[in-house]
Enzyme design. Structure first.
Site, PDB file in Angstrom:
ATOM      1  N   ASP A 156       0.603  -1.026  -0.113  1.00  0.00           N
ATOM      2  CA  ASP A 156       0.173   0.169   0.025  1.00  0.00           C
ATOM      3  C   ASP A 156       0.935   1.210  -0.115  1.00  0.00           C
ATOM      4  OD1 ASP A 156       0.719  -0.061   2.618  1.00  0.00           O
ATOM      5  OD2 ASP A 156      -0.879   0.432   3.491  1.00  0.00           O
ATOM      6  N   ASP A 158       1.188   4.426   2.440  1.00  0.00           N
ATOM      7  CA  ASP A 158       1.056   5.132   3.691  1.00  0.00           C
ATOM      8  C   ASP A 158       1.740   6.330   3.679  1.00  0.00           C
ATOM      9  OD1 ASP A 158      -0.839   3.232   4.942  1.00  0.00           O
ATOM     10  OD2 ASP A 158       0.903   2.128   5.470  1.00  0.00           O
ATOM     11  N   ASP A 166       4.939   1.602  -0.536  1.00  0.00           N
ATOM     12  CA  ASP A 166       5.921   1.709   0.566  1.00  0.00           C
ATOM     13  C   ASP A 166       7.216   1.065   0.431  1.00  0.00           C
ATOM     14  OD1 ASP A 166       4.333   3.357   1.622  1.00  0.00           O
ATOM     15  OD2 ASP A 166       3.357   2.197   3.034  1.00  0.00           O
ATOM     16  N   GLN A 354     -14.348  -3.020 -14.895  1.00  0.00           N
ATOM     17  CA  GLN A 354     -14.181  -4.384 -14.582  1.00  0.00           C
ATOM     18  C   GLN A 354     -12.916  -4.899 -15.326  1.00  0.00           C
ATOM     19  OE1 GLN A 354     -14.569  -7.723 -12.502  1.00  0.00           O
ATOM     20  NE2 GLN A 354     -16.070  -6.089 -12.511  1.00  0.00           N
ATOM     21  N   ASP A 355     -12.785  -4.683 -16.635  1.00  0.00           N
ATOM     22  CA  ASP A 355     -11.444  -5.474 -17.277  1.00  0.00           C
ATOM     23  C   ASP A 355     -10.123  -4.947 -16.689  1.00  0.00           C
ATOM     24  OD1 ASP A 355     -13.290  -6.884 -18.934  1.00  0.00           O
ATOM     25  OD2 ASP A 355     -13.253  -5.400 -20.579  1.00  0.00           O
ATOM     26  N   LYS A 367      -3.089  -7.833  10.742  1.00  0.00           N
ATOM     27  CA  LYS A 367      -3.680  -6.812   9.739  1.00  0.00           C
ATOM     28  C   LYS A 367      -4.169  -7.283   8.612  1.00  0.00           C
ATOM     29  CE  LYS A 367      -3.598  -2.126   8.441  1.00  0.00           C
ATOM     30  NZ  LYS A 367      -2.447  -1.502   8.315  1.00  0.00           N
ATOM     31  N   SER A 375      -5.006  -5.450 -14.260  1.00  0.00           N
ATOM     32  CA  SER A 375      -4.620  -6.114 -15.249  1.00  0.00           C
ATOM     33  C   SER A 375      -3.352  -5.542 -16.229  1.00  0.00           C
ATOM     34  CB  SER A 375      -5.884  -6.348 -16.315  1.00  0.00           C
ATOM     35  OG  SER A 375      -6.354  -5.125 -16.930  1.00  0.00           O
ATOM     36  N   LEU A 415     -11.849 -12.859 -15.434  1.00  0.00           N
ATOM     37  CA  LEU A 415     -11.379 -13.568 -14.069  1.00  0.00           C
ATOM     38  C   LEU A 415     -12.402 -13.288 -13.093  1.00  0.00           C
ATOM     39  CD1 LEU A 415      -9.103 -14.521 -12.193  1.00  0.00           C
ATOM     40  CD2 LEU A 415      -8.497 -11.852 -11.905  1.00  0.00           C
ATOM     41  N   HIS A 475     -14.597 -13.468 -22.454  1.00  0.00           N
ATOM     42  CA  HIS A 475     -14.635 -13.389 -20.983  1.00  0.00           C
ATOM     43  C   HIS A 475     -15.882 -14.045 -20.200  1.00  0.00           C
ATOM     44  CE1 HIS A 475     -13.110  -8.909 -21.280  1.00  0.00           C
ATOM     45  NE2 HIS A 475     -12.134 -10.001 -21.708  1.00  0.00           N
ATOM     46  N   ASP A 477     -17.429 -13.694 -17.618  1.00  0.00           N
ATOM     47  CA  ASP A 477     -18.350 -13.087 -17.117  1.00  0.00           C
ATOM     48  C   ASP A 477     -19.590 -12.865 -18.276  1.00  0.00           C
ATOM     49  OD1 ASP A 477     -17.536 -10.994 -18.717  1.00  0.00           O
ATOM     50  OD2 ASP A 477     -17.378  -9.582 -17.180  1.00  0.00           O
ATOM     51  N   CYS A 648     -19.297  -5.383 -16.975  1.00  0.00           N
ATOM     52  CA  CYS A 648     -17.904  -5.053 -17.687  1.00  0.00           C
ATOM     53  C   CYS A 648     -17.960  -3.487 -17.008  1.00  0.00           C
ATOM     54  CB  CYS A 648     -18.088  -5.083 -19.125  1.00  0.00           C
ATOM     55  SG  CYS A 648     -18.557  -6.767 -19.567  1.00  0.00           S
TER      56      CYS A 648
END
Length: 666
Positions: A156, A158, A166, A354-355, A367, A375, A415, A475, A477, A648
């Protein structure tokens, strides 16, 4: 539990001095310097030691009365300390050698021992607390009774908002940054004089060094006091000597997720080295090791609670999506889900959010935070995940093919993941990842190897490969989704079904509604009546082909997810073939948005019968008994005609699983 540490030789000519570590044993070689005429021995130690003899009863007879052991290679003297020493050489062992009668003392050999307590510890019990009582730190085991420390990839940001991840920096950038790291404690207790001839080294192998970075707290707790001591360019670190009891705190951050070339395990070691002279190389006395496993990146299925939804705003051009956005806003409010709209200046005309990315998370006992997987499609939204989503407690990961070659199958509409399932007695409590690929022996499109390798390497959501290359876009989906359900497995698998659609249309035709038409009222799109659809031989042929492709996947999903027909709902949907690949004829209803029990379904613009779309009515009949609310969203000109639908054009970050991944038995 003690473990044999090393052999120490004693001599009658001069005393032997050695350092031992609490919790280990030493073996005294009493046969190395046997004085002339000696045939037996006995051994005594001061009160701070445990001294005992190991022997082979088949070869050696245990002495009776006066304890005189024969000088024999089958007899071994073991010594262990009870407590750390208070001063150097405060423990003594005397080996006395005797002649043939066992009465005549020939000589004594003296061993002076100093005992140190040294322990390298992490949260190996997975309670969120570092304990110094762990016995098995060198192995990492799975399951609810498993042991082993866990490490997060510190991915991440911070620190300053304009920076990189980081873990791209060899420094601690904020106190929040420390919370993403795993605490490791090196404890020592014993006389400081030991370090006149010994030193303590924290070290890592060259193979693991590029996967972690270790910081040592030196002095106060200001950010500048966190010294980078281990990493790719630092394989060892000499711990500064201290008087008496010492506790050194280290913070460990992960630099790399498990992948094809990295199983996810990393070992950190603390070694006590003997160096009586600067002119001689040091020799190891004792090593303590902690094994960490880097936490995998985890996907979240539709059945988990939505936290935040993302959608793009497109205001320019013919296919604006402002009407679509208004419907999405209402749905998000009804589902009590935060909505983030990516403006056109950031999406650069790319509406397929979404792609572009997939939301998941990482978790350790201390944590957890969400991580977006970017992607490699690299279109208009290319910069959005890194620039706008990466931030405090929101991580980022990506995988890019080195050759730069990607296909439509590398977009993350291809995916998905199932809810938790049990297959032939084997549990998948975090679900199974679904990847669209090409049919065996046909097609050339496949998800990039670096992406597939990454997904497989996470290990805990064992991927299943489906056949999606039959679709123009390709895809998963486009033909499947999962929705929550109150019974059975807690979900239903929805599959697009041309045959279910043709069956529905035939029923309506028999009822006298053959003149009812698709696309009524769309203006720019020509209407198609049920009679015309059912008379179209090409459409029927296309439907049989598409159904065979979906049925191939249906069988895979039943086998790999442990499903029965009762777990599957067929959603009526027609496709047409264009250049041997399939595209949805009307808005693809399985390509829906799932927000808890509220569904945002592409409005199909089906035949209107008794004032209602018969396709919408059928979908409501199938899904509303599951406690689901169906909202049909007009995405025809904003998404459908551009080869996509509601799913999508949206993306959802969800709550993590309550099940902890380390409790899996893979």
């Amino acid at each position: 539990m003690t473990a044999k540490q090393r052999v120490i030789r004693v001599s009658t000519e001069q005393p032997t001095y050695a350092v031992t570590v609490l919790g280990t044993e030493i073996s005294i070689d009493v046969n190395g310097f046997i004085p002339r005429g000696a045939t037996s021995f006995d051994v005594r130690g001061t009160s701070g030691l445990r001294v005992y003899v190991i022997y082979n009863p088949k070869l050696v007879t245990k002495p009776i009365g006066a304890v005189r052991w024969p000088l024999n290679s089958e007899v071994e003297v073991i010594v262990a300390s009870n407590d750390p020493s208070s001063v150097v050489n405060d423990n003594k062992v005397r080996v006395s050698y005797y002649g043939p009668t066992g009465e005549t003392l020939i000589a004594n050999a003296w061993l002076y021992l100093t005992c140190m307590a040294i322990s390298l510890d992490a949260d190996t019990s997975r309670t969120g607390v570092v304990e110094s009582t762990a016995n098995n730190k060198t192995k990492w085991t799975w399951g609810p009774h498993g042991e082993g420390a866990i490490l997060l990839v510190n991915c991440d940001r911070d620190g300053p908002s304009s920076g990189n991840l980081d873990n791209a920096y060899p420094s601690v950038r904020s106190y929040e940054d420390l919370q993403d790291m795993s605490l490791m404690i090196l404890s020592t207790q014993g006389p400081a004089g030991v370090f006149d001839s010994h030193k303590l080294l924290l070290h890592i192998s060259m193979f693991d060094a590029g996967k972690v970075r270790v910081f040592h707290v030196n002095g106060n707790t200001s950010l500048s006091s966190y010294e980078h001591v281990l990493g790719s360019d630092k394989l060892s670190y000499a711990v500064k000597r201290s008087d008496g009891k010492a506790r050194h705190s280290f913070f460990v951050e992960g630099l790399a997720f498990p992948d094809a070339d990295f199983a996810g395990l990393v070992s950190l070691n603390a070694t006590l080295l003997e160096q009586p002279s600067q002119d001689l190389p040091a020799t190891p006395v004792f090593t303590d090791t902690v094994v960490f496993r880097v936490a995998p990146w985890l996907m979240t299925p539709n059945t988990l609670k939505p936290v935040e939804m993302f959608v793009c705003s497109i205001v320019r051009g013919q296919n604006t999506n402002q009407k679509f956005l208004e419907a999405i806003k209402i749905l998000a409010k009804e589902a009590n889900c935060k909505l983030t709209i990516c403006p056109e200046v950031e999406n650069r005309g790319d509406r397929w959010i979404q792609d572009e990315m997939e939301f998941g998370y990482v978790e350790a006992p201390h944590k957890s935070f969400p991580v977006v997987f970017d992607s490699p499609r690299n279109r208009g939204l290319k910069e959005f995940p890194f620039k706008m989503i990466l931030g405090p407690d929101f991580g980022y990961v990506t995988r890019e093919p080195k050759n730069g070659r990607i296909s439509s199958l590398d977009s993350f509409g291809n995916l998905d993941i199932s809810p938790p399932v049990t297959v032939k007695g084997k549990e998948y409590p975090l679900g199974r990842i679904l990847i669209g690929s090409s049919f065996p022996g046909s097609g050339t499109r496949r998800m990039a190897k670096v992406v597939r390798d990454f997904l497989y390497a996470q290990k805990v959501q064992s991927p299943v490969e489906l056949y999606s290359d039959w679709l123009t876009v390709g895809h998963v989906d486009e033909f499947l989704t999962f929705v929550p359900a109150p019974d059975r497995k807690g979900f239903r698998l929805l599959l697009a079904s041309p045959l279910a659609c043709l069956k529905l249309f035939k029923e309506k035709q028999k009822e006298g509604y053959g003149g009812a038409a698709l696309f009524e009222g769309l203006g720019r799109v020509g209407r198609i009546t049920l009679d015309e659809i059912l008379a179209d031989e090409y459409l029927r042929s296309d439907s049989r082909y598409v159904q065979s492709c979906i049925d191939w996947n249906r069988n895979i999903l039943k086998r790999e997810l442990g499903l029965s027909e009762r777990d599957i709902v067929d959603i009526p949907q027609l496709f047409t073939l264009e250049h041997s690949s399939a595209t949805a004829l009307f808005p693809d209803m399985v390509n829906m948005l799932v927000l808890g029990k509220r569904l945002g379904i592409p409005k199909p613009f089906g035949p209107i019968i008794h004032g209602r779309c018969c396709l919408e009515e059928e979908v409501c009949r199938l899904l509303e008994p599951l406690g689901l609310t169906c909202t049909f969203i007009d995405d025809f000109f904003s998404y459908h005609v551009l080869s996509g639908e509601v799913h999508c054009g949206t993306n959802v970050c969800r709550e993590p699983f309550s099940f902890h991944w380390w409790n899996i038995l893979p």
